[in-house]
Structure formats: structure tokens, C-alpha cells
Scaffold this active site. Structure first.
Site, PDB file in Angstrom:
ATOM      1  N   LYS A  53       3.574  -5.419  -2.590  1.00 24.28           N
ATOM      2  CA  LYS A  53       2.486  -4.571  -2.460  1.00 24.28           C
ATOM      3  C   LYS A  53       1.619  -4.368  -3.542  1.00 24.28           C
ATOM      4  O   LYS A  53       0.393  -4.164  -3.739  1.00 24.28           O
ATOM      5  CB  LYS A  53       3.064  -3.122  -1.897  1.00 24.28           C
ATOM      6  CG  LYS A  53       3.483  -3.385  -0.360  1.00 24.28           C
ATOM      7  CD  LYS A  53       4.349  -1.974   0.144  1.00 24.28           C
ATOM      8  CE  LYS A  53       4.876  -2.275   1.324  1.00 24.28           C
ATOM      9  NZ  LYS A  53       5.575  -1.349   2.054  1.00 24.28           N
ATOM     10  N   GLN A  97       8.613   3.712   0.431  1.00 21.10           N
ATOM     11  CA  GLN A  97       9.170   2.709   0.749  1.00 21.10           C
ATOM     12  C   GLN A  97      10.537   3.186   1.480  1.00 21.10           C
ATOM     13  O   GLN A  97      11.206   3.899   1.006  1.00 21.10           O
ATOM     14  CB  GLN A  97       9.719   1.665  -0.086  1.00 21.10           C
ATOM     15  CG  GLN A  97       9.966   0.493   0.350  1.00 21.10           C
ATOM     16  CD  GLN A  97       8.961  -0.417   1.039  1.00 21.10           C
ATOM     17  OE1 GLN A  97       7.888  -0.200   0.789  1.00 21.10           O
ATOM     18  NE2 GLN A  97       9.301  -1.392   2.050  1.00 21.10           N
ATOM     19  N   ASP A 120       0.717   3.886   5.680  1.00 22.29           N
ATOM     20  CA  ASP A 120       1.555   3.431   6.613  1.00 22.29           C
ATOM     21  C   ASP A 120       1.379   3.973   7.841  1.00 22.29           C
ATOM     22  O   ASP A 120       1.990   3.311   8.927  1.00 22.29           O
ATOM     23  CB  ASP A 120       2.929   3.860   5.952  1.00 22.29           C
ATOM     24  CG  ASP A 120       3.427   2.780   5.054  1.00 22.29           C
ATOM     25  OD1 ASP A 120       3.295   1.361   5.392  1.00 22.29           O
ATOM     26  OD2 ASP A 120       4.436   3.200   4.409  1.00 22.29           O
TER      27      ASP A 120
HETATM   28  N1  GUN Z   1      10.345  -0.478   5.155  1.00 24.63           N
HETATM   29  C1  GUN Z   1      10.186  -1.440   6.057  1.00 24.63           C
HETATM   30  N2  GUN Z   1       8.952  -1.588   6.396  1.00 24.63           N
HETATM   31  C2  GUN Z   1       8.289  -0.616   5.917  1.00 24.63           C
HETATM   32  C3  GUN Z   1       6.911   0.006   5.756  1.00 24.63           C
HETATM   33  O1  GUN Z   1       5.845  -0.816   6.321  1.00 24.63           O
HETATM   34  N3  GUN Z   1       6.671   0.891   5.046  1.00 24.63           N
HETATM   35  C4  GUN Z   1       7.558   1.565   4.355  1.00 24.63           C
HETATM   36  N4  GUN Z   1       6.906   2.597   3.585  1.00 24.63           N
HETATM   37  N5  GUN Z   1       8.707   1.322   4.421  1.00 24.63           N
HETATM   38  C5  GUN Z   1       9.104   0.177   5.093  1.00 24.63           C
END
Ligand code: GUN
Length: 284
Positions: A53, A97, A120
Site C-alpha cells: 500500500k 490494517q 477502506d
Molecule cells: N485486512 C484484509 N483486507 C483488508 C483491507 O482491505 N483493509 C484493512 N484495513 N485490513 C484488511
């Protein structure tokens, strides 16, 4: 017949280029879109996702902050960090995350993120906004899956879309996005009776169950568009999806591979949401 393979890598590149133009316009006006990513603990898969990311932001010339906190970070400390980033004008997108360590309440964390920076799309306000058709941020994986369908020329309106899986991260928001685009939507779970009866009726089939190769060619309608959100590591170390690609590609009209399908789109849409958030903050 063999399906058209939807090239997620190529489409992700194309979409990133579109958003880079928008990011560059903002930068020329003195606003650099900024994303902060918080990770708590040492989960190896999460570390890879977070690193990717941050890397994607750098590639597009965005500002990014990578905040790695130890596994024993208290909930109060994490909430304080979120609060500071909520107020930081350099940050337009903020995510923690998931999963977080067990001593931290993930609902509290999601609730603490400023909904205007919730790239998100997991804050209950944004989930509600998506459900009522007033979307602010679409969750990145379903949003990326939708864009793959659109960029591949798959028509959605009036079609029967079947989503297998009902997670808050993928299945539920995917169903809402398809509904918003005028599909007729069925949501199936691992407990659905005669799952194949439903999947075989799908013009668009989205699979997000985390069960390797559970959807086989005989469960797919000839010509259907199949989006495989799964990513599973097999005993031999290879990656596979929730769809059995070999048998499915003989029946489907369109299919995403794993890897190289939905995966590259998720981070692309995170960047897109961050740029869009910065545009809103700049009053565009
Ligand atoms: N863990 C697995 N997929 C995601 C996501 O799209 N965003 C976040 N913050 N955590 C995750």
C-alpha cells in the site's frame, strides 16, 4: 469455448494512470494526497499488504505514512494515534490494517476513524451510506472487482449477480455495489443449500469464501463473468483462488486469474479513494 481472462494487472495500471492525473492536478494546486497506514503487530501477510500500500502511494507521488506499532500496543494508545491522524491536514486517508491483536476491539478502532478519511469504507457511517445509495468510500476489494467488470465491458444492469461469501470486507459491500448498479443480487454463504443451483443461475458470479477451488466449472453458467476474490496458498506453495480456474475457464465467458486478477485492483482503489478524499478536502 475458453473464457476471456480479465487481466487485473493491466487494468490496475490503466486505472492508476487515470488517478495519477487527478493526483497531479491536486499537487499542482499545492495539495498532495496523503495516506496513513497503521499496522499493529507482526502478522507476515499484513506486513506485505501494508508495504504494498505504501509502495503504491510512492509510485503515484502521494504522501504516505507507515506507522508500525508493537503487538502489545494498548487500545488507548492506538486510539490516540488515530485521533492525531484524524486531525492531521496532511492525511486524507487513514486505515488500520486488520486483523488487530485480540486485546484490541476492532469495532472500536473502525468507529474511531474519521469517516471523511475512512478510505477502506469500513466505518459504520460509510457502510450505511453505501447501503442507502449515498456512497462516500466503497471498500477497496469490492470496488476493484466492480471496476474489473466495467472495464471488461460486462453489463451489470438487469443481470443476475450471485455473491458467494458475506464478509464485511468483501461479500456484503460487493452485493450492495452490484445492487447499486441495478443487478438482481443473490448472496450465498457456506451454509446455502444446493449452492450450485444458485451459482449456475449467475450471469455474474463473485466468489469470496476463502475456500480453495470450491467453485468448479460445473457450477458455472456458460458465458458467465466470474470474479474470484480468493487467494489461498496450496501445500505446494502455489497460489490459487476460491474458483477452480482450470475447469471454470472452459465454461465462463470472463474470468479473473489468481494471482493477477482482483489482487492488483484492491490497492489501486485504495489510492483512488485517497485521491478522491483529498479532492473533497480541497473543496473540489
Ligand atoms: N485486512 C484484509 N483486507 C483488508 C483491507 O482491505 N483493509 C484493512 N484495513 N485490513 C484488511
Amino acid at each position: 469455448m475458453s473464457a476471456r481472462i480479465i487481466d487485473g494487472k493491466a487494468i490496475a495500471q490503466e486505472v492508476r494512470a487515470e488517478w495519477k492525473v487527478r493526483a497531479d492536478i491536486l499537487k499542482s494546486k499545492g495539495v498532495t494526497p496523503g495516506l496513513a497506514v497503521i499496522i499493529v503487530g507482526e502478522d507476515p501477510a499484513s506486513k506485505v499488504y501494508v508495504a504494498n500500500k505504501v509502495k503504491a502511494c510512492a509510485e503515484l507521488g502521494l504522501h504516505s505514512e507507515h506507522i508500525a506499532l508493537p503487538a502489545d500496543t494498548s487500545e488507548a494508545e492506538l486510539l490516540a494515534r488515530i485521533d492525531a491522524l484524524n486531525k492531521d491536514p496532511k492525511i486524507h486517508g487513514l486505515l488500520v490494517q486488520l486483523p488487530v491483536p485480540k486485546h484490541i476491539d476492532s469495532d472500536k478502532v473502525l468507529n474511531a476513524i474519521n469517516p471523511e478519511k475512512d478510505v477502506d469504507g469500513f466505518h459504520p457511517i460509510n457502510v450505511g451510506a453505501l447501503a442507502t445509495g449515498n456512497m462516500r468510500f466503497a471498500p477497496c476489494t469490492p470496488y476493484g472487482s466492480l471496476v474489473l467488470l466495467q472495464k471488461s465491458g460486462v453489463s451489470i444492469e438487469g443481470k443476475h449477480a450471485v455473491v458467494v461469501g458475506r464478509s464485511n470486507i468483501v461479500g456484503k459491500p460487493m452485493a450492495l455495489l452490484l445492487l447499486q448498479n441495478n443487478a438482481t443480487v443473490t448472496i450465498c454463504t457456506s451454509r446455502t443449500q444446493d449452492l450450485a443451483k444458485h451459482t449456475r443461475d449467475a450471469d455474474i458470479l463473485v466468489v469470496a469464501t476463502g475456500k480453495p477451488k470450491m467453485i468448479t466449472g460445473d457450477m458455472i453458467k456458460p458465458g458467465a463473468a466470474v470474479i474470484d476474490v480468493g487467494i489461498n496458498r496450496m501445500a505446494d506453495g502455489k497460489l490459487c483462488g476460491d474458483v477452480d480456474f482450470e475447469s471454470a475457464k472452459e465454461v465462463a465467458g470472463y474470468i479473473t486469474p489468481v494471482p493477477g486478477g482482483v489482487g492488483p485492483m484492491t490497492i489501486t482503489m485504495l489510492v483512488a479513494n485517497t485521491v478522491q478524499s483529498a479532492e473533497r478536502a480541497a473543496g473540489k
